[in-house]
Design a protein around this motif. Structure first.
Motif, PDB file in Angstrom:
ATOM      1  N   GLY A 165      -4.506  -1.647  -1.199  1.00  0.00           N
ATOM      2  CA  GLY A 165      -4.040  -1.306   0.144  1.00  0.00           C
ATOM      3  C   GLY A 165      -2.541  -1.340   0.287  1.00  0.00           C
ATOM      4  O   GLY A 165      -2.014  -1.372   1.393  1.00  0.00           O
ATOM      5  N   ASP A 207      -3.478   0.349  10.925  1.00  0.00           N
ATOM      6  CA  ASP A 207      -2.329  -0.542  10.761  1.00  0.00           C
ATOM      7  C   ASP A 207      -1.062   0.272  10.578  1.00  0.00           C
ATOM      8  O   ASP A 207      -1.102   1.437  10.173  1.00  0.00           O
ATOM      9  CB  ASP A 207      -2.531  -1.466   9.551  1.00  0.00           C
ATOM     10  CG  ASP A 207      -2.744  -0.690   8.257  1.00  0.00           C
ATOM     11  OD1 ASP A 207      -3.466   0.329   8.288  1.00  0.00           O
ATOM     12  OD2 ASP A 207      -2.185  -1.076   7.213  1.00  0.00           O
ATOM     13  N   ASP A 215       4.393  -5.530  -2.294  1.00  0.00           N
ATOM     14  CA  ASP A 215       4.947  -4.175  -2.166  1.00  0.00           C
ATOM     15  C   ASP A 215       6.174  -4.109  -1.269  1.00  0.00           C
ATOM     16  O   ASP A 215       6.818  -3.077  -1.163  1.00  0.00           O
ATOM     17  CB  ASP A 215       3.867  -3.191  -1.669  1.00  0.00           C
ATOM     18  CG  ASP A 215       3.274  -3.584  -0.326  1.00  0.00           C
ATOM     19  OD1 ASP A 215       3.581  -4.681   0.182  1.00  0.00           O
ATOM     20  OD2 ASP A 215       2.480  -2.794   0.214  1.00  0.00           O
ATOM     21  N   ASN A 261      -5.417  -8.022  -0.918  1.00  0.00           N
ATOM     22  CA  ASN A 261      -4.542  -6.880  -1.217  1.00  0.00           C
ATOM     23  C   ASN A 261      -3.436  -7.450  -2.103  1.00  0.00           C
ATOM     24  O   ASN A 261      -2.483  -8.036  -1.598  1.00  0.00           O
ATOM     25  CB  ASN A 261      -3.983  -6.335   0.104  1.00  0.00           C
ATOM     26  CG  ASN A 261      -2.996  -5.187  -0.086  1.00  0.00           C
ATOM     27  OD1 ASN A 261      -3.194  -4.336  -0.943  1.00  0.00           O
ATOM     28  ND2 ASN A 261      -1.935  -5.165   0.709  1.00  0.00           N
ATOM     29  N   TYR A 288      -3.116  -6.357  13.814  1.00  0.00           N
ATOM     30  CA  TYR A 288      -3.977  -6.871  12.738  1.00  0.00           C
ATOM     31  C   TYR A 288      -3.627  -8.286  12.300  1.00  0.00           C
ATOM     32  O   TYR A 288      -4.166  -8.781  11.313  1.00  0.00           O
ATOM     33  CB  TYR A 288      -3.980  -5.917  11.543  1.00  0.00           C
ATOM     34  CG  TYR A 288      -2.618  -5.605  10.949  1.00  0.00           C
ATOM     35  CD1 TYR A 288      -1.923  -4.463  11.335  1.00  0.00           C
ATOM     36  CD2 TYR A 288      -2.040  -6.446  10.021  1.00  0.00           C
ATOM     37  CE1 TYR A 288      -0.683  -4.171  10.800  1.00  0.00           C
ATOM     38  CE2 TYR A 288      -0.800  -6.154   9.468  1.00  0.00           C
ATOM     39  CZ  TYR A 288      -0.129  -5.006   9.869  1.00  0.00           C
ATOM     40  OH  TYR A 288       1.105  -4.733   9.330  1.00  0.00           O
ATOM     41  N   ASN A 313      -3.003 -10.728   2.443  1.00  0.00           N
ATOM     42  CA  ASN A 313      -1.778 -10.250   1.778  1.00  0.00           C
ATOM     43  C   ASN A 313      -1.041 -11.371   1.043  1.00  0.00           C
ATOM     44  O   ASN A 313       0.133 -11.219   0.704  1.00  0.00           O
ATOM     45  CB  ASN A 313      -0.824  -9.633   2.817  1.00  0.00           C
ATOM     46  CG  ASN A 313      -1.295  -8.263   3.285  1.00  0.00           C
ATOM     47  OD1 ASN A 313      -1.833  -7.481   2.508  1.00  0.00           O
ATOM     48  ND2 ASN A 313      -1.089  -7.972   4.562  1.00  0.00           N
TER      49      ASN A 313
HETATM   50  C1  GDL Z   1       0.976  -4.367   5.702  1.00  0.00           C
HETATM   51  C2  GDL Z   1       0.054  -3.276   5.352  1.00  0.00           C
HETATM   52  C3  GDL Z   1      -0.309  -3.239   3.865  1.00  0.00           C
HETATM   53  C4  GDL Z   1       0.827  -3.764   3.007  1.00  0.00           C
HETATM   54  C5  GDL Z   1       1.120  -5.163   3.440  1.00  0.00           C
HETATM   55  C6  GDL Z   1       2.195  -5.882   2.636  1.00  0.00           C
HETATM   56  C7  GDL Z   1      -1.890  -4.466   6.282  1.00  0.00           C
HETATM   57  C8  GDL Z   1      -3.102  -4.406   7.152  1.00  0.00           C
HETATM   58  N1  GDL Z   1      -1.157  -3.337   6.163  1.00  0.00           N
HETATM   59  O1  GDL Z   1       1.276  -4.550   6.840  1.00  0.00           O
HETATM   60  O2  GDL Z   1      -0.656  -1.927   3.542  1.00  0.00           O
HETATM   61  O3  GDL Z   1       0.470  -3.734   1.652  1.00  0.00           O
HETATM   62  O4  GDL Z   1       1.572  -5.141   4.774  1.00  0.00           O
HETATM   63  O5  GDL Z   1       3.411  -5.180   2.667  1.00  0.00           O
HETATM   64  O6  GDL Z   1      -1.609  -5.494   5.727  1.00  0.00           O
END
Ligand code: GDL
Length: 426
Positions: free
Chosen positions: A12, A119, A227, A255, A161, A222
């Motif tokens: 994600g 999101d 990322d 994620n 979220y 997360n």
């Molecule tokens: C986010 C993004 C996700 C991303 C993460 C970390 C969610 C629901 N959406 O906000 O795609 O990888 O931060 O940068 O987490």
């Protein structure tokens, strides 16, 4: 036996999506460790987000079909996510049709479980109205996919979220209230905790969001995501989540780091947490994860990596919430070294300590360089080099103090590094 019904991985993140071969390796690991669900949501698959209305071109469609089969052969539920929120116009009949058609297109490729992500999109002025539109879009998709009633998972990622995105607060958010009231009970709602990257998720915070959403949330975790920065990768254990949380959520999906090969510590430790007994600790879990990971480092006969070496690497590249214990020590040593009060003798001992740390980091690097596991080498290489180089600069500088200073402090970082050192707090 896992204490949570849904346990798995979200692809994600932003950035280069994983390749089919990488996903194949991931599926094998997930199956071996007892995970059951893969949520396909790479932000930079164009047909997932930017071009959400368009069907996959033939080659990409075949690749997706193959991926679904691969997941299925590994006993995993494959959930396909679409992220139409950037420009979906719910008042527009064409968009309603496009949304339904895209899901049917993906269903024909063999997908049985679905997700809608809202999101990282702009908030509407009237957030409750935005929630109602998302509810209506979700039900529209469900009715199209399953005219005889819900036959698979449907996960929704809200626009609020996490706690910090809920306005004015989780308990009083008109947006979350409208979602909770409006969404059918079979729809699972994703939630990242108090923050986007939550170093801790408390029982109380989950009880609060469950109440307004009228269902147990599904955690989109997360904790190991990276990322948003070039500066770190997360090799620490699953942590900051009390065991009691497992009974309050519909599932736990991680994620993780973009670098697939660096996800064994975090993902193994997540499964370990999900089935852990009451004496479970992140530290012990990390050791179990590193034992599973260790053979990947020992594929050459030239250098041997020990569990201790790997633990050091994990501590140096730990978690967003803090450094691992051995990294804390390295930083203390470095601080003492640059302190003008530190005497010459003590300095020597400190330099020796840093040399040992550096030597062990280099050993890990050399072992990977000599072995066939190039994916692991290439994923880890930048981070090990970064730590080893900075240690080296410090060691050289400290060893030459009082003599002609060698040129070791020319600035090598980027603007981003400099901005990070400004020291302000949000
Ligand atoms: C986010 C993004 C996700 C991303 C993460 C970390 C969610 C629901 N959406 O906000 O795609 O990888 O931060 O940068 O987490």
């Amino acid at each position: 036996m896992s204490a949570v019904p849904i346990l798995g991985v979200i692809e994600g993140f932003y950035g280069r999506p994983w390749t089919p071969a990488q996903r194949g390796r991931l599926f094998a690991r997930m199956a071996a460790w007892g995970m059951n669900t893969f949520l396909y949501a790479p932000k930079d698959d164009r047909w997932h987000r930017q071009l959400w209305r368009d069907p996959y071109p033939e080659a990409e469609a075949e690749a997706l079909r193959g991926l679904v089969e691969d997941a299925c052969q590994h006993g995993l539920q494959f959930v396909y996510a679409l992220a139409p929120g950037l420009d979906l116009d719910w008042a527009d009949d064409g968009d309603r049709r496009a949304l339904a058609e895209k899901f049917v297109h993906v269903q024909r490729l063999g997908v049985e479980h679905f997700s809608l992500l809202f999101d990282d999109i702009p908030y509407a002025v009237d957030r409750a109205a935005q929630a109602r539109e998302q509810v209506s879009a979700t039900h529209h998709v469900m009715d199209t996919l399953w005219p005889d009633g819900q036959a698979g998972l449907l996960l929704l990622c809200p626009t609020e979220y996490c706690g910090e995105r809920a306005a004015p607060s989780v308990a009083t958010s008109p947006y979350l209230k409208a979602l909770g009231e409006g969404l059918r009970p079979g729809v699972e709602i994703l939630w990242t905790g108090p923050q986007v990257v939550s170093t801790e998720i408390s029982v109380q915070s989950v009880r609060e969001v469950n109440e307004i959403l009228r269902r147990p949330v599904m955690i989109w975790d997360n904790l190991h995501a990276n990322d948003f920065t070039l500066h770190r990768v997360n090799l620490g254990p699953y942590a900051g989540r009390p065991l009691e949380l497992r009974g309050l959520v519909a599932g736990l999906l991680s994620n993780p780091n973009n670098q697939l090969e660096l996800n064994t510590p975090g993902l193994f430790s997540l499964t370990d947490y999900a089935s852990g007994k009451s004496d479970w600790t992140p530290e012990a879990s990390l050791d179990r994860a590193l034992e599973v990971w260790l053979p990947a480092f020992n594929t050459s006969s030239i250098h041997r990596v020990s569990l201790d070496d790997l633990r050091l690497v994990s501590h140096l590249l730990y978690l967003p919430g803090g450094l691992g214990p051995q990294a804390v020590r390295v930083l203390d040593v470095a601080r003492a070294l640059v302190n003008p009060q530190t005497g010459a003798e003590e300095r020597e001992a400190l330099v020796r300590e840093l040399r040992t740390v550096r030597h062990r980091v280099i050993t890990v690097l050399r072992a990977l360089e000599a072995g066939p596991n190039r994916d692991l080498l290439f994923d880890l290489h930048p981070y090990l080099v970064d730590v080893a180089e900075e240690l080296q600069r410090l060691i050289v500088w400290a060893s030459h103090r009082g003599e002609d200073d060698p040129e070791v402090f020319s600035y090598r970082g980027s603007l981003a590094d400099r901005l990070m050192t400004l020291g302000w707090k949000t």
